[in-house]
Each structure stands twice: as C-alpha cells, then as structure tokens.
Write a protein that holds these residues in place. Sequence first.
Motif, short mmCIF file in Angstrom:
data_model
loop_
_atom_site.label_atom_id
_atom_site.label_comp_id
_atom_site.label_asym_id
_atom_site.label_seq_id
_atom_site.Cartn_x
_atom_site.Cartn_y
_atom_site.Cartn_z
N ASN A 261 14.59 13.18 -5.84
CA ASN A 261 13.36 12.55 -6.36
C ASN A 261 13.22 11.09 -5.97
O ASN A 261 12.13 10.63 -5.64
N ASP A 262 14.33 10.34 -5.97
CA ASP A 262 14.27 8.92 -5.58
C ASP A 262 13.84 8.78 -4.12
O ASP A 262 12.96 7.97 -3.80
N LEU A 263 14.48 9.55 -3.25
CA LEU A 263 14.15 9.46 -1.83
C LEU A 263 12.74 9.96 -1.54
O LEU A 263 12.05 9.42 -0.68
N LEU A 264 12.29 10.98 -2.27
CA LEU A 264 10.91 11.46 -2.10
C LEU A 264 9.91 10.39 -2.50
O LEU A 264 8.88 10.21 -1.83
N LEU A 265 10.20 9.65 -3.56
CA LEU A 265 9.30 8.57 -3.98
C LEU A 265 9.20 7.52 -2.87
O LEU A 265 8.11 7.09 -2.49
N ILE A 266 10.36 7.12 -2.33
CA ILE A 266 10.39 6.13 -1.25
C ILE A 266 9.69 6.66 -0.01
O ILE A 266 8.83 6.00 0.58
N LYS A 267 10.04 7.87 0.39
CA LYS A 267 9.46 8.51 1.59
C LYS A 267 7.94 8.62 1.47
O LYS A 267 7.20 8.25 2.39
N ASN A 268 7.47 9.13 0.33
CA ASN A 268 6.02 9.31 0.16
C ASN A 268 5.26 7.99 0.17
O ASN A 268 4.18 7.89 0.74
N ARG A 269 5.84 6.97 -0.45
CA ARG A 269 5.16 5.67 -0.46
C ARG A 269 5.08 5.08 0.95
O ARG A 269 4.06 4.53 1.35
N ILE A 270 6.16 5.21 1.70
CA ILE A 270 6.16 4.69 3.08
C ILE A 270 5.17 5.47 3.94
O ILE A 270 4.39 4.88 4.69
N GLU A 271 5.19 6.80 3.82
CA GLU A 271 4.27 7.63 4.62
C GLU A 271 2.82 7.26 4.33
O GLU A 271 2.00 7.19 5.26
N LYS A 272 2.51 7.02 3.07
CA LYS A 272 1.14 6.64 2.71
C LYS A 272 0.77 5.28 3.28
O LYS A 272 -0.32 5.09 3.82
N GLU A 273 1.69 4.34 3.22
CA GLU A 273 1.42 2.97 3.68
C GLU A 273 1.24 2.90 5.19
O GLU A 273 0.37 2.19 5.69
N VAL A 274 2.06 3.62 5.95
CA VAL A 274 2.02 3.50 7.41
C VAL A 274 1.33 4.67 8.10
O VAL A 274 1.24 4.71 9.32
N ASP A 275 0.85 5.64 7.30
CA ASP A 275 0.13 6.80 7.82
C ASP A 275 0.96 7.55 8.87
O ASP A 275 0.50 7.83 9.97
N VAL A 276 2.21 7.83 8.51
CA VAL A 276 3.13 8.57 9.37
C VAL A 276 3.83 9.59 8.49
O VAL A 276 4.18 9.29 7.34
N LYS A 277 4.05 10.80 9.00
CA LYS A 277 4.76 11.84 8.26
C LYS A 277 6.18 11.95 8.81
O LYS A 277 6.37 12.16 10.01
N PHE A 278 7.18 11.76 7.94
CA PHE A 278 8.57 11.86 8.33
C PHE A 278 9.08 13.25 7.97
O PHE A 278 8.99 13.65 6.83
N THR A 279 9.61 13.95 8.95
CA THR A 279 10.18 15.27 8.69
C THR A 279 11.52 15.36 9.38
O THR A 279 11.80 14.65 10.36
N ARG A 280 12.32 16.25 8.90
CA ARG A 280 13.61 16.52 9.56
C ARG A 280 14.10 17.85 9.08
O ARG A 280 14.16 18.15 7.96
#
Length: 113
Positions: free
Chosen positions: A94-113
């Motif tokens: 949950n912590d990493l998802l919060l960070i990941k989602n906020r970054i993706e929204k800010e920079v308009d990039v989707k991070f996947t792995r």
Amino acid sequence: MDLFNQTNLFSTEGVRKTVYDLPEADVTLFENFFSIEESNTLYKSLLENTPWEQEQIIIHGKLIDYPRLTAWFGDVEKDITYAETKSKMHLWNNDLLLIKNRIEKEVDVKFTR
C-alpha cells in the motif's frame, strides 16, 4: 525521531517544480511532493514492513555482500534474476502504491514491471 523534521527543507506551499536544462537529460526536481507527516509515516512504514534482503554477488570467486539492502516490487510476484543474482519480486504494498500512483499522476507516466 522523525527523519523529515528539518523544516528548512520543507514549506507549506504546494509542489514546486524546477526543470534543469542539461544536455541529453530531462531532469525535474519536485519539492514538497510529500508533506512532512507523509514523509515520516512512509519512511517508518517502509523501513519496518519491507522484506529487505542482503543480496550477494561472486567477485573473483568470492561471495560478497552487496553494500545495501534491496527489495524488489512489481505488478506480479515472481522470482527474478539479474547480474547472476536471484531475488523475489513482491507485489506492490500500500505504501509503494501510494507513492507510485502519485508520481504517475504528476508526471503522466505509467510504471509497470
């Protein structure tokens, strides 16, 4: 003790972006991306709840510890190998998802792995 209590590093303003004009690089600094409270909460939680591992590598025939702890996260849980080192990739917490989602929204990039 709070890690992020140095108030001179933070302000109550919103996110401030500074774009650096560097040759062959896109670098943007996002200040105040997380509040002091969010930063302290995330730091403590990630430190305590992350399945940190001490990975090793063979150098000149000797098994050597990497000089850092690591933990791998992604969209699927699986075993991974890189640089002849085997590790386990965990599902986003949950912590990493919060960070990941906020970054993706800010920079308009989707991070996947």
